[in-house]
Design an enzyme around this catalytic site. Structure first.
Site, PDB file in Angstrom:
ATOM      1  N   PRO A  49       0.822  -1.230   0.000  1.00  0.00           N
ATOM      2  CG  PRO A  49       0.079  -0.955   2.207  1.00  0.00           C
ATOM      3  CD  PRO A  49       0.821  -1.903   1.312  1.00  0.00           C
ATOM      4  CG  ASP A  88       0.836   2.217   4.305  1.00  0.00           C
ATOM      5  OD1 ASP A  88       0.223   1.530   5.140  1.00  0.00           O
ATOM      6  OD2 ASP A  88       1.983   1.959   3.923  1.00  0.00           O
ATOM      7  CD1 TRP A 528       7.692   1.678   8.928  1.00  0.00           C
ATOM      8  CD2 TRP A 528       7.477   0.509   7.042  1.00  0.00           C
ATOM      9  NE1 TRP A 528       8.243   2.413   7.914  1.00  0.00           N
ATOM     10  CE2 TRP A 528       8.128   1.721   6.746  1.00  0.00           C
ATOM     11  CE3 TRP A 528       7.232  -0.402   6.011  1.00  0.00           C
ATOM     12  CZ2 TRP A 528       8.529   2.052   5.461  1.00  0.00           C
ATOM     13  CZ3 TRP A 528       7.639  -0.064   4.727  1.00  0.00           C
ATOM     14  CH2 TRP A 528       8.276   1.149   4.459  1.00  0.00           C
ATOM     15  CD  GLN A 564       9.057  -0.549   0.747  1.00  0.00           C
ATOM     16  OE1 GLN A 564       8.765  -1.040   1.828  1.00  0.00           O
ATOM     17  NE2 GLN A 564       9.056   0.762   0.540  1.00  0.00           N
ATOM     18  CD1 TRP A 568       4.531  -4.251   3.318  1.00  0.00           C
ATOM     19  CD2 TRP A 568       4.958  -4.838   1.205  1.00  0.00           C
ATOM     20  NE1 TRP A 568       3.434  -4.941   2.848  1.00  0.00           N
ATOM     21  CE2 TRP A 568       3.672  -5.317   1.559  1.00  0.00           C
ATOM     22  CE3 TRP A 568       5.433  -5.089  -0.080  1.00  0.00           C
ATOM     23  CZ2 TRP A 568       2.862  -6.024   0.667  1.00  0.00           C
ATOM     24  CZ3 TRP A 568       4.629  -5.786  -0.966  1.00  0.00           C
ATOM     25  CH2 TRP A 568       3.369  -6.249  -0.585  1.00  0.00           C
ATOM     26  CE  LYS A 601      14.421  10.926  -3.292  1.00  0.00           C
ATOM     27  NZ  LYS A 601      14.384  11.013  -1.808  1.00  0.00           N
ATOM     28  CE  LYS A 604       6.195  15.878  -6.864  1.00  0.00           C
ATOM     29  NZ  LYS A 604       5.029  15.869  -5.949  1.00  0.00           N
TER      30      LYS A 604
END
Length: 880
Positions: A49, A88, A528, A564, A568, A601, A604
């Site tokens: 999620p 989430d 988590w 992850q 996760w 990275k 914006k």
């Protein structure tokens, strides 16, 4: 359904995709596909999620495309593939947004506002960008169920999280303890170790060496080095390595006697002319020696403090070999302090830094200062006491809060933990049950993480989350763990429908041991813990769907980014191992990061990447999908996203593919005019042609189908897509090119039918193979080509079709090798013509081919006429 329609010379891929999206909506394509597959064997997929407080980015598009490709493939292999979207909705990402917007800096601000109002604000933004998520997910062509979604804020989801926790509590896997934890002062809460590892940045910090005069030798001082001067007011001990060599030296400049590790003299001195060695000894000879504290704040509270301890964690690769220890703020400091009776395990109740990272009245001289802001003032004070031996700066990698972007500190915090360290071997066994792509992530990155896994801090001193369901006496001697809404009602007499703090914090449970009433502890779960519970909570297990869940657990497949492995993936396997003794998934694809073209990275603010929506409008989703899943990112590498390479995907793959389809339709229509008859696809003709190129493309297609199935069953998408792309090239540049005359009917009607049937067959096979990866173009082609099928075969979508079956009788490896070698000979011949500036239209007398293997020469003779035709020579000679 009317006959096949003419195909325009050009195609607007984005516009065509928009039309396909409308068509899917009209026929409710996704739900229709699920209805059609109901009753078939289940293929279980878990979707990790995301938070809807941020907009989807290329990393989400990559992971989403991988998930969609795999689940579409298994649906087209005869499985029922439920695909539920999850959200989430709790935790720091949401709270931090509210804190920023409303100027909330600490618990006192939340108390003034009220937890109910604070949580209402959090609830109001959790789905802020859900519309953009749905639009983007739909536009990329991903089929997933938004209507039957799960959100971590749903009461039934939260109830299953309670159930998970109670199972752990009942097994003795939960405890309350005090440990030094990574702590976010911006979010006022501890983080787990894997969260702290998510965002490291290179920063410049002060590096200061400070003197600690010995009580029994006031003219001799140990020198300790630190990059966190703000921890010096809390110093309670020094630590040296017992077996390493230390030296007492005379600093010639000001005649100070200093003790440092011999191997680290370079930290204080540029060369050996600046000091004289007076004595050399092992570190253990310093053990127990008392020294003069830097400050008097904690002298009365810790009478056994301010002495030298020994421990082997001290290293010789940095500092002075003398470690300053502040048990409030260092894990090793905390451990050594307990082992040396300086502190007790539960004795750090008066930490001098509050949850906002500011000094309390325990350190009055710096009260109210944020610790990072206090560095300069503390160094200034120590200089005034003549305790600073050397001052400088160091550039090093330092952990930052993954949510707020602020530096973390390490701080002793009373917290609730799930035991993990004792289960490391079992976690590794669970991991052994799984298949990872790429495989090295399983053994190295993830395996090494499991080998060193620490107990998991699952409590957060926050508000917007699933409350930890523990009701306890004030001294924590009596604790009741609640595992369901019904159980809470039975013990408290209060029935609830919502499980958030504002709905349950006031509820009490009578004590059974004469302690009055039990109150809920104030902490909420680490979010988590919720996402790690999703296999059970999304089904409201075990309260609903009990058998259905147990019959389909573990999942066949999951996929997320490489970050992850400490998020996760980790929480999934910890909870599943504790609950069921096995991993919750069988196969996992781990994608790498999608970076800006310059390797940085995506940002914006820097505008260093193209807006996905603009690329959808410019090139279409299929091109972006195929670009992403044919990249190194699918094999765990980092992809530098380049718009030019998306554009090249159109030129090199989609246009040739479209042109092959257009050429097929043109010649079917021509054949119908020439023969005054309707061309209907007859699968009985497949493989009956004597033409070598027909035999080759059918064999090559079948080999491709076989290979794709083998690779997809091991989740090697990085191997599948290049093979599909090569097939497009082989089909367009070799089969179509070498069979133009046949396809145009110039070699007779019967031969034309064989060629058209063959080309239709392989385009149909390729369409079905490519459908999971490129759902739009394959649908567009299918909608026209299916008009040639009998009425009972004309299904509404290509995505309702099954993958083509493998027909081994069509595979002829000798012909495949012959054509492969033929293409090599033709390419070499063309290169030689170019080198000699001999155009292809200029005939040459002969070609001579020399190969050492007789079998390859024999196979080349099968396609000899094509070689001579392509190179414009009347005869060829083949020698071994």
């Amino acid at each position: 359904m009317t006959g096949i329609e003419p195909v325009p010379e050009s195609i607007d891929f984005p516009k065509t995709e928009e039309e396909i999206l409308k068509y899917w909506k009209e026929i409710d394509a996704f739900q229709t596909s699920l209805k059609q597959s109901k009753g078939k064997p289940p293929y279980v997929f878990y979707d990790g999620p995301p938070f809807a407080t941020g907009k989807p980015h290329y990393g989400h598009l990559l992971a989403g495309t991988i998930k969609d490709t795999v689940t579409r493939y298994w649906h087209q292999n005869g499985y029922h593939v439920e695909r539920r979207f999850g959200w989430d909705t709790h935790g720091l990402p949401v709270e931090h947004e509210i804190d920023k917007t409303h100027g909330i800096t600490g618990p006192e601000d939340v108390a003034k506002m009220g937890i109910d109002k604070y949580n209402a604000l959090c609830r109001s933004i959790v789905m802020r960008y859900s519309g953009e998520w749905k639009d983007t997910v739909d536009r990329i062509g991903r089929w997933i169920d938004f209507e039957n979604d799960y959100k971590t804020l749903y009461p039934w989801f939260m109830e299953s999280v309670w159930w998970v926790f109670k199972q752990l509590f009942s097994k003795g896997l939960v405890y309350h303890g005090q440990k030094v934890m990574p702590f976010s002062t911006a979010c006022n809460t501890p983080l787990s170790n894997f969260e702290a590892g998510q965002d490291y940045k290179d920063v410049n910090d002060p590096a200061v060496s400070v003197s600690f005069p010995l009580r029994d030798e006031p003219d001799v001082a140990l020198v300790a080095w630190t990059t966190t001067p703000w921890t010096l007011p809390s110093n309670l001990s020094l630590c040296v390595h017992p077996d390493m060599d230390y030296v007492k030296v005379l600093q010639k400049k000001d005649e100070k006697k200093l003790i440092v590790l011999e191997a680290r003299l370079s930290e204080l001195f540029k060369n050996d002319t600046e000091y004289d060695v007076l004595e050399k000894f092992k570190g253990r000879s310093l053990e127990g020696k008392k020294y003069v504290p830097l400050f008097d704040y904690f002298v009365a509270d810790f009478p056994n403090a301010h002495k030298v301890c020994c421990d082997t964690y001290v290293t010789a690769d940095s500092g002075t070999g003398v470690v300053h220890q502040a048990p409030y703020f260092g894990a090793d400091d905390f451990r050594v302090g307990i082992e040396n009776n300086i502190i007790t395990k539960d004795g750090l109740t008066a930490c001098p830094v509050d949850n906002s990272g500011k000094f309390t009245n325990k350190v009055p001289d710096y009260k109210g200062l944020h610790v990072k802001d206090a560095d300069k003032e503390i160094i200034k004070t120590l200089k005034g006491k003549d305790r600073v031996i050397k001052q400088g700066q160091i550039k090093h990698s330092y952990p930052f809060c993954w949510r707020s972007g602020t530096p973390l500190i390490y701080k002793a915090v009373p917290s609730w933990f799930v035991r993990v360290e004792h289960a490391r071997e079992q976690l590794l066994k669970s991991n052994d049950m799984t298949t990872w792509v790429p495989s090295h992530v399983k053994e190295k990155r993830f395996g090494n993480w499991l080998k060193n896994a620490n107990d998991w801090c699952i409590s957060r001193n926050r508000y917007w989350g699933t409350p930890i369901p523990l009701w306890a006496s004030e001294d924590l001697e009596e604790i009741v763990c609640i595992g369901s809404i019904k159980e809470l009602a039975e013990l408290s007499g209060v029935t609830i429908t919502d499980l958030h703090r504002e709905s349950i914090d006031h509820i009490t449970i009578p004590s059974k041991t004469g302690r009055g009433v039990l109150k809920r502890i104030p902490e909420v779960f680490d979010c988590w813990f919720e996402s790690g519970s999703m296999p059970y909570a999304q089904k409201h297990y075990p309260f609903d769907n009990k058998k259905a869940f147990e019959d389909t657990f573990p999942a066949h497949f999951i996929a997320e980014g490489i970050d992850q492995t400490r998020g996760w993936f980790y929480t999934l396997i910890v909870l599943s191992t504790h609950l069921f003794g096995k991993a919750p998934f069988k196969n996992v694809i781990v994608n790498g990061l999608v970076l800006a073209e310059d390797g940085n990275k995506m940002s914006k603010s820097k505008r260093n990447f193209p807006d996905p929506k603009l690329l959808f409008d410019k090139y279409g989703a299929d091109a972006i999908r195929l670009y992403l899943i044919s990249s190194v990112a699918v094999a765990g590498g980092d992809l530098r996203f380049k718009e030019q390479e998306v554009k090249e995907m159109i030129r090199d793959v989609f246009l040739p593919w479209y042109n092959a389809y257009r050429f097929l339709v043109q010649n079917i229509l021509r054949h119908q005019i020439d023969t005054n008859s309707t061309f209907t696809y007859d699968p009985a003709l497949i493989g009956t042609s004597d033409n070598i190129m027909d035999k080759w493309i059918l064999s090559y297609s079948q080999s491709l189908i076989k290979s794709v199935k083998e690779e997809m069953e091991t989740y090697q998408l990085n191997r599948v897509v290049p093979k599909l792309l090569k097939f497009v090239d082989q089909l367009t540049n070799w089969y179509v090119r070498l069979n133009r005359r046949r396809l145009k009917g110039e070699t007779g009607a019967e031969d034309c039918v064989h060629a058209l049937t063959t080309l239709y067959t392989v385009i149909d096979w390729m369409n079905r193979l490519m459908a999971p990866a490129t759902p739009f173009l394959t649908e567009h082609l299918y909608q026209n080509l299916r008009r040639l099928q009998p009425a009972n075969k004309q299904d509404g979508s290509i995505h309702f079709q099954m993958m083509p079956e493998v027909n081994d009788s069509l595979i002829q490896m000798d012909i495949e090798r012959a054509v492969s070698n033929m293409t090599t000979v033709v390419q070499i011949g063309r290169a030689l013509r170019d080198r000699k500036t001999l155009p292809e239209k200029y005939p040459l007398p002969e070609i001579v081919v020399i190969r050492p293997e007789q079998v390859q020469l024999d196979e080349l003779k099968i396609v000899e006429t094509y070689i001579m035709e392509q190179l414009n020579v009347p005869q060829g000679h083949f020698f071994g």
